[in-house]
Write an enzyme that holds these catalytic residues in place. Sequence first.
Site, mmCIF file in Angstrom:
data_model
loop_
_atom_site.group_PDB
_atom_site.id
_atom_site.type_symbol
_atom_site.label_atom_id
_atom_site.label_comp_id
_atom_site.label_asym_id
_atom_site.label_seq_id
_atom_site.Cartn_x
_atom_site.Cartn_y
_atom_site.Cartn_z
ATOM 1 N N GLU A 93 0.821 -1.215 0.000
ATOM 2 C CA GLU A 93 0.000 0.000 0.000
ATOM 3 C C GLU A 93 0.850 1.258 0.000
ATOM 4 O OE1 GLU A 93 -4.069 -0.399 2.242
ATOM 5 O OE2 GLU A 93 -2.571 -1.722 3.112
ATOM 6 N N CYS A 113 3.599 -6.413 8.500
ATOM 7 C CA CYS A 113 4.621 -5.942 9.451
ATOM 8 C C CYS A 113 4.759 -6.956 10.575
ATOM 9 C CB CYS A 113 4.203 -4.583 10.023
ATOM 10 S SG CYS A 113 5.450 -3.875 11.133
ATOM 11 N N GLY A 166 4.928 -1.790 7.372
ATOM 12 C CA GLY A 166 6.233 -2.409 7.607
ATOM 13 C C GLY A 166 7.169 -1.585 8.458
ATOM 14 N N SER A 221 9.502 6.245 16.532
ATOM 15 C CA SER A 221 8.183 6.157 17.175
ATOM 16 C C SER A 221 8.371 5.814 18.642
ATOM 17 C CB SER A 221 7.340 5.080 16.493
ATOM 18 O OG SER A 221 7.215 5.385 15.121
ATOM 19 N N LEU A 222 8.010 6.741 19.507
ATOM 20 C CA LEU A 222 8.242 6.542 20.945
ATOM 21 C C LEU A 222 6.933 6.154 21.638
ATOM 22 C CD1 LEU A 222 10.405 6.677 23.153
ATOM 23 C CD2 LEU A 222 9.965 9.119 23.370
HETATM 24 N N1 SAH Z 1 7.142 0.816 11.545
HETATM 25 C C1 SAH Z 1 7.496 2.202 11.482
HETATM 26 C C2 SAH Z 1 6.809 3.020 10.403
HETATM 27 C C3 SAH Z 1 5.329 2.873 10.158
HETATM 28 S S1 SAH Z 1 4.063 3.701 10.956
HETATM 29 C C4 SAH Z 1 7.289 2.858 12.822
HETATM 30 O O1 SAH Z 1 6.709 2.242 13.697
HETATM 31 O O2 SAH Z 1 7.765 3.968 13.013
HETATM 32 C C5 SAH Z 1 4.234 5.417 10.978
HETATM 33 C C6 SAH Z 1 3.699 6.008 12.300
HETATM 34 O O3 SAH Z 1 2.297 5.740 12.485
HETATM 35 C C7 SAH Z 1 4.399 5.420 13.531
HETATM 36 O O4 SAH Z 1 4.829 6.471 14.357
HETATM 37 C C8 SAH Z 1 3.280 4.641 14.228
HETATM 38 O O5 SAH Z 1 3.473 4.597 15.617
HETATM 39 C C9 SAH Z 1 2.061 5.429 13.840
HETATM 40 N N2 SAH Z 1 0.799 4.680 13.972
HETATM 41 C C10 SAH Z 1 0.606 3.355 13.910
HETATM 42 N N3 SAH Z 1 -0.708 3.059 14.062
HETATM 43 C C11 SAH Z 1 -1.356 4.238 14.227
HETATM 44 C C12 SAH Z 1 -2.728 4.593 14.395
HETATM 45 N N4 SAH Z 1 -3.692 3.683 14.394
HETATM 46 N N5 SAH Z 1 -3.022 5.899 14.509
HETATM 47 C C13 SAH Z 1 -2.059 6.855 14.459
HETATM 48 N N6 SAH Z 1 -0.752 6.570 14.265
HETATM 49 C C14 SAH Z 1 -0.395 5.276 14.162
#
Ligand code: SAH
Length: 361
Positions: A93, A113, A166, A221-222
């Site tokens: 996607e 992922c 991913g 992503s924290l």
């Molecule tokens: N795997 C990587 C990149 C993909 S997601 C990562 O975790 O950084 C990109 C961002 O979207 C990440 O910061 C993740 O925490 C956030 N994210 C995931 N699910 C979400 C949701 N349902 N609503 C808002 N942000 C979300």
Amino acid sequence: MSDKIHLIGLNKDELAKFVLKIGEPKYRASQIFKGLHERRLRQIEEITDLPKSFREKLNETSTTSTLEVESRYVSEDGTRRFLMKTHDGYPVETVFIPTEKRDTICFSSQSGCPLKCDFCLTAKLGLLRNLTVGEIIEQIVIVLNDVYGEANETPHGTNLVAMGAGEPFLNFENLIKAIEIMSEEDGLFIVPNRITVSTAGIVPKIYEFAKLEKRPHLAISLSAPNDELRDKLMPINKKWDIEELLQAAKEFQNSLRKGERFTFEYVLLGGINDSVEHALDLAKLLKKYNLTRVKINLIPHNSAEPLEYKPTSWDQVEKFKKTLEENGVSAYVRTPRGRDIFAACGQLAAKSEPNLVQIAN
Ligand code: SAH
């Protein structure tokens, strides 16, 4: 397709070697490279500056387009989501996000992922497989052609974010190679400075990334200010906890160029990690590790069945942001885009509901 060479995933050296191996002069490599990347042609037959006999020969051993667009959804806010399939049937996607100043393409590094972030819909798919270099680049070419047409111009104005499905740092080599190829001046010419890679915290790769000479921007992503909470929300924290993650972030900070900053993403989950205390703890944590060249991107949670989280009220989002700012941390709120078509952060799960407005190709 499986045993054919995917030409768009080869860098210039590899392409030159390939051309020489099949007994053609080296300059053919440059013609192919420009045809696929600069002119964004999708079929070998379309690279008409190559002799017909050579095109036929190429077609026998190699291929240019392996991804197929299955459906394309357009949000009321102009965001477009492309649901594609690999030649072996895995979903990919990609999202196009227009804004007034610039356009952004959000691409995927994996199909599905393996990380099990509790608030993310992509996690429900599990890992299907890593995407190849060619599949990463093809996503961008397909979206650019859809949006701008098959123009000869290089899309200087487009930013890329590796924030689709991913974990980019679990497909590190392919990701970095794709980024190098996409930055070529006689190709897509999307330079690393226009690219941001987001990781959930694969600590050894943050160190490796810090050493790269030409590298994109980094977002980490924290989403929680303590291990107890982060363990629950992002199980990767059990492998590399906040201490290890922030030590790596500090090392990365030391490698920043002049004026450059990096980002922490923080998904706001109603009643879970969004109180003023959480914001204060977060500011303290950054101070403890002396992380000064950072900004926080607050991402209001995008809900989707079967995720059980509630959104944070806008009032609370503002309070959280203000608390960070009052404690010396720059904070921004990421406007949700394309929620109605399952294109927003954390909503990519190969959804193809018939009730979504689908625009045929
Ligand atoms: N795997 C990587 C990149 C993909 S997601 C990562 O975790 O950084 C990109 C961002 O979207 C990440 O910061 C993740 O925490 C956030 N994210 C995931 N699910 C979400 C949701 N349902 N609503 C808002 N942000 C979300």
